[in-house]
Design an enzyme around this catalytic site. Structure first.
Site, short mmCIF file in Angstrom:
data_model
loop_
_atom_site.label_atom_id
_atom_site.label_comp_id
_atom_site.label_asym_id
_atom_site.label_seq_id
_atom_site.Cartn_x
_atom_site.Cartn_y
_atom_site.Cartn_z
N CYS A 124 0.85 -1.19 0.00
CA CYS A 124 0.00 0.00 0.00
C CYS A 124 0.88 1.23 0.00
CB CYS A 124 -0.87 0.06 1.25
SG CYS A 124 -2.03 -1.29 1.40
N ASP A 162 -42.11 10.22 6.01
CA ASP A 162 -42.08 8.87 6.50
C ASP A 162 -43.28 8.72 7.44
OD1 ASP A 162 -40.93 6.34 6.88
OD2 ASP A 162 -39.97 6.99 8.73
N ASP A 168 -36.92 9.96 10.33
CA ASP A 168 -36.25 10.01 11.63
C ASP A 168 -34.75 9.81 11.49
OD1 ASP A 168 -36.26 7.35 11.01
OD2 ASP A 168 -37.78 6.82 12.49
P1 ADP Z 1 -41.42 2.09 8.34
O1 ADP Z 1 -41.17 2.51 6.94
O2 ADP Z 1 -42.83 2.40 8.71
O3 ADP Z 1 -40.44 2.67 9.29
P2 ADP Z 1 -40.16 -0.58 8.32
O4 ADP Z 1 -39.57 -0.59 6.96
O5 ADP Z 1 -39.22 -0.49 9.46
O6 ADP Z 1 -41.34 0.50 8.44
O7 ADP Z 1 -41.02 -1.94 8.49
C1 ADP Z 1 -42.03 -2.27 7.57
C2 ADP Z 1 -42.87 -3.40 8.04
O8 ADP Z 1 -42.09 -4.58 8.23
C3 ADP Z 1 -43.56 -3.17 9.36
O9 ADP Z 1 -44.75 -2.48 9.21
C4 ADP Z 1 -43.76 -4.60 9.84
O10 ADP Z 1 -44.92 -5.14 9.26
C5 ADP Z 1 -42.57 -5.35 9.33
N1 ADP Z 1 -41.52 -5.42 10.33
C6 ADP Z 1 -40.33 -4.79 10.31
N2 ADP Z 1 -39.61 -5.13 11.40
C7 ADP Z 1 -40.38 -5.95 12.14
C8 ADP Z 1 -40.19 -6.63 13.40
N3 ADP Z 1 -39.07 -6.49 14.12
N4 ADP Z 1 -41.20 -7.40 13.85
C9 ADP Z 1 -42.31 -7.52 13.13
N5 ADP Z 1 -42.53 -6.93 11.97
C10 ADP Z 1 -41.60 -6.14 11.46
MG MG Z 2 -38.99 4.18 9.88
#
Ligand code: ADP
Ligand code: MG
Length: 834
Positions: free
Chosen positions: A34, A512, A713
């Site tokens: 390197c 979101d 967020d």
């Molecule tokens: P958002 O865009 O609302 O932040 P995510 O992409 O984090 O949502 O999650 C989308 C979906 O995936 C949730 O609505 C849920 O149905 C499922 N999901 C994600 N993580 C989990 C978990 N740890 N347990 C159960 N369901 C989950």
């Molecule tokens: Mg989210």
């Protein structure tokens, strides 16, 4: 150490004429090859004589010709082949900047200092931010460079971001005031002479005041003592082959002064019958007045930082050797135990060890209800302790505290250039030479045309004086400063001037769902079990599987199980499937918790719970199936409440002409239910979007031809935030994700979105007004002066007023009220009720 000289093919060893050696830190090297690659990379840069890279010390020593290579090129070469040169920045407080061309010249000068990769001088704050690789640059070299260019500089100590600059700014105001006082007092009799000559030409007083020698005695100190600063500045400018306002003032007033001097000495013998000492002196006085007022007004544009820094505590009560001792804030170290008594400010960030209290965190969150704090809770510096006493362990001190980050973010934003400023920069660069040309033409035209040397001289002087482009240069930065400062006041942090500008041009807002439109604190509302299984079993198995997940849904399930005192089994082999759910081994069984879409993909049947899940989803709840060893044993519904301001904010945004979209990973039915509650049309809802697809959706909205702001967020939305024209992150108290977003809303109140857009538009309006007036003033003033209709004194007054009025116009932005749309709009009542 190798011999750093170069050996030309056919000659003796010679030292390159201006060789310079520098040492760069280089990170990312794993092996000697390197190092070799970096050496070759550096040597291939034209102008580099020799490069040696030390793998152990991670240092590259480079000898190069500073005329041909800049350190920035070296850094670039290293980065080009995939290694990192860690960089830092030094800030200087600068005195003596007169106009935009000074900024230009200083930046150029600073960039020639070996080691500097980038230099940005910001006129309105009087600061220079110099980027350079860590450890290779002594700040004194920068100060020297600034002084060589004819300005004053101090290194700003990072621990007290605003103190040094305040002092320096006050000193600058004082200097202008002293010059102004001197020249004002001496000019007064000259003004008197002018008035007397006009009104009572025969009186004895007028006679005395009009004595040429007396006028000479009065005008000389004005010209060369009070006005020295213009000569000095002209010298440094001309030496650097640039010209600025000082050159114009110096040229114009010197011409009038010398003409008058000749008149006093030789008088009628050379045909001079009148002197213009009052012109040279009054022009200088007026320009100084303008500069003084401008300095005062500029000071007022930077209140925001002062206010922010003022929020912090000055001392901390630290337990040392078992004794509480008061020490200055700067001396607090990570790990120190800090005592806070009722009514005191929390000095730094930390974690409570002992004691309970309520803390007012409104400076961070805007929420005036005090937050309960006990052992294990985090506290943030500059928040106010209300009721109890507690001891906490310092986790972030000095430049790492939340407050310091906020201050830095605001300073950085204030110091950065908005794209719109380039217009002004470009204009002012070629402006002064053009004006000198116009002035010369004016002089000759009048002299040749009328043969009247005096008219020619006065018209030329008037052109030179009226044309000063100060106002043009001040138009943008002053407004950006006030705008970003104002934002900080409302908890809106813009990462740079360009973002402040872009936010105002947004046409679509993509929100979101979880944590942005909703509170992001879901709670379990229903649990349903299939056949002989009990709801408690469903919940406890689901909670066990979710216990390792960070997802808010997971936390809701775990919290519910805890509340019902269920015991959770141990977990093996946990796996989170983003956007779908989780999979884990619980008590020897494979447990999956996730949405119906995922289970469908996995080929599961769940007829028994289908009606229940559909029903819940239509209510806006999120339903998750609980599957054990391939069998659906039940389902859990979780609901998250919509924030109280969501509907109002969305209506307001729509009222401002924005398209408002919602995006979520949640299922279509609940997404649409939430959308309906807050007034977003179903066709503007993106549901069931996997985390990695969110950025693509942002592009889809961008394809409608609008600039898009994505609000999230900031946790799993980073790519989408980055793709959008503006990424707005909602801050969550202590963890201000300032670095990751273009705009950070420290208070996770959605009204901040409206305020940010509105404030940005207000700032843009100010900038446009300022540019318009500055240009109008010059484009009207110059022809009037050239045609001989403007006395140089009036020209001086006009130029002073133009920059003062631009700066003042910017400070008017301080009256801006970020919440006016809500106070006056139809939603006023709803918000007031909260
Ligand atoms: P958002 O865009 O609302 O932040 P995510 O992409 O984090 O949502 O999650 C989308 C979906 O995936 C949730 O609505 C849920 O149905 C499922 N999901 C994600 N993580 C989990 C978990 N740890 N347990 C159960 N369901 C989950
Ligand atoms: Mg989210």
């Amino acid at each position: 150490m190798r011999d750093a000289r170069v050996k030309p093919a056919d000659g003796p060893w010679v030292q390159p004429p201006t060789a310079l050696q520098t040492t760069l830190p280089v990170l990312g090297m794993t092996c000697a090859s390197c190092a070799g690659r970096i050496e070759r990379g550096l040597r291939s840069v034209p102008g580099v004589a020799e490069a040696t890279v030390n793998l152990a010390s991670e240092m590259a020593t480079v000898r190069f010709d500073p005329g041909a290579v800049r350190v920035a090129d070296l850094v670039h070469a290293v980065e080009e082949i995939g290694y990192e040169v860690p960089a830092t920045q030094t800030r200087l407080t600068i005195q003596g900047i007169i106009d935009a061309s000074c900024v230009d010249r200083l930046e150029k000068q600073l960039r020639t200092v070996p080691g500097v990769t980038e230099a940005n001088v910001h006129w309105a704050t009087g600061t220079a931010v110099i980027k350079h690789p860590v450890g290779i640059l002594a700040p004194s070299a920068l100060v020297q460079a600034v002084e060589d260019a004819g300005y004053g500089a101090q290194v700003r100590t990072e621990d007290q971001p605003a103190d040094g600059i305040e002092d320096a700014r006050r000193r600058e105001v004082r200097q202008w005031r002293d010059r102004l006082t001197l020249s004002g007092i001496l000019s007064l009799p000259l003004l008197g002479a002018m008035v007397a000559e006009f009104w009572v030409p025969q009186s004895a007083d007028a006679h005395l005041l009009m004595n040429g020698w007396l006028q000479l005695v009065l005008a000389t100190p004005v010209q060369f003592v009070a006005g020295f600063t213009f000569y000095r500045d002209s010298y440094f400018n001309l030496r650097a082959r640039t010209a600025n306002m000082s050159v114009l003032v110096a040229l114009g007033t010197t011409a009038a002064y010398l003409y008058s001097l000749a008149g006093v000495i030789w008088g009628r013998r050379i045909g001079i019958t009148a002197t213009y000492f009052e012109t040279s002196a009054l022009v200088i006085t007026l320009v100084l007045l303008g500069k003084y007022l401008e300095a005062v007004a500029k000071g007022r544009t930077s209140d925001a930082i002062r206010k922010l820094v003022g929020l912090g505590a000055k001392t901390a009560r630290v337990i040392r050797h078992g004794q509480p001792t008061d020490i200055p804030l700067q001396e607090v170290r990570v790990g120190d135990l800090v005592m806070v008594r009722p009514g005191e400010k929390v000095p730094v960030d930390g974690e409570v060890i002992d004691g309970h209290s309520a803390v007012d965190e409104s400076m961070l969150t805007g929420e005036s209800v005090a937050v309960e704090k006990g052992p294990g809770d985090t506290v943030v510096g500059a928040t106010l302790n209300k009721t109890g006493s507690f001891v906490f362990s310092a986790t972030r001190v000095g430049q790492d505290t939340t407050l310091a980050q906020i201050v830095r973010a605001v300073e950085q934003a204030q110091g950065s250039k908005a794209p719109i400023q380039r217009i002004a920069d470009v204009i002012s660069r070629s402006f002064v030479p053009a004006v000198i040309g116009v002035a010369a033409v004016t002089f000759f035209a009048w002299y040749v045309g009328t043969g009247d040397f005096r008219v020619a001289l006065l018209s030329m002087t008037a052109v030179l004086v009226v044309a000063c482009p100060c106002a043009l240069g001040l138009a943008t930065p002053t407004a950006i400063m006030v705008g970003t400062g104002k934002g900080a006041e409302f908890g809106i942090l813009f990462r740079g001037g360009e973002h402040l500008e872009t936010v105002g041009r947004i046409g679509a807002v993509l929100l979101d769902k979880t944590g942005t439109i909703t509170r992001g604190e879901p709670t379990v509302t229903d649990v349903m079990a299939v056949d002989e299984v009990t709801p408690a079993t469903v919940l406890s198995l689901a909670a066990a599987a979710e216990s390792r997940s960070e997802h808010p849904l997971a936390q809701a399930i775990v919290a519910e199980a805890r509340a019902e005192n269920l015991t959770l089994l141990g977990v093996d082999r946990f796996e989170a499937i983003p956007g779908h759910g989780v999979r884990a081994e619980v008590g020897g069984h494979l447990v999956r918790v996730g949405n119906t879409r995922w289970m469908e993909q996995e080929g599961l049947v769940f007829t028994a719970v289908r009606d229940a899940t559909s029903h819940w989803e239509s209510e806006g709840k999120t339903a998750m199936l609980v599957v054990v060893d391939g069998r659906t044993i039940g389902t859990v519904a979780v609901s998250d409440t919509v924030k109280p301001e969501s509907a109002t904010v969305i209506a307001t945004l729509q009222g401002m002409g924005m398209d408002v979209w919602m995006i979520t990973g949640d299922n279509c039915r609940s997404a649409e239910a939430i959308a309906r509650q807050v007034g977003i049309a179903p066709e503007r809802v993106f549901a069931e979007v996997l985390p990695e697809e969110k950025a693509a959706k942002v592009r889809e909205v961008q394809a409608t031809g609008k600039r898009v702001a994505m609000v999230g967020d900031g946790m799993n939305d980073a790519p989408a935030l980055a793709t959008a024209d503006i990424g707005m992150a909602l801050g969550t108290g202590a963890d201000v994700a300032i670095e990751s977003a273009d705009v950070t809303l420290m208070r996770s109140d959605l009204r901040g979105i409206v305020a940010a857009i509105d404030l940005s538009q207000a700032t843009l309006r100010k900038i446009h007004q300022n540019l318009f007036w500055a240009l109008l003033y010059n484009s009207i003033g110059i022809p009037i002066a050239a045609f001989g209709h403007l006395s140089p004194i009036i020209a001086g007054a006009a130029m002073a007023m133009s920059s003062v009025s631009v700066t003042t116009n910017s400070t008017l932005l301080k009256r801006y009220d970020a919440m006016w749309r809500f106070r006056r709009g139809p939603a006023a009542v709803a918000i007031a009720d909260r």
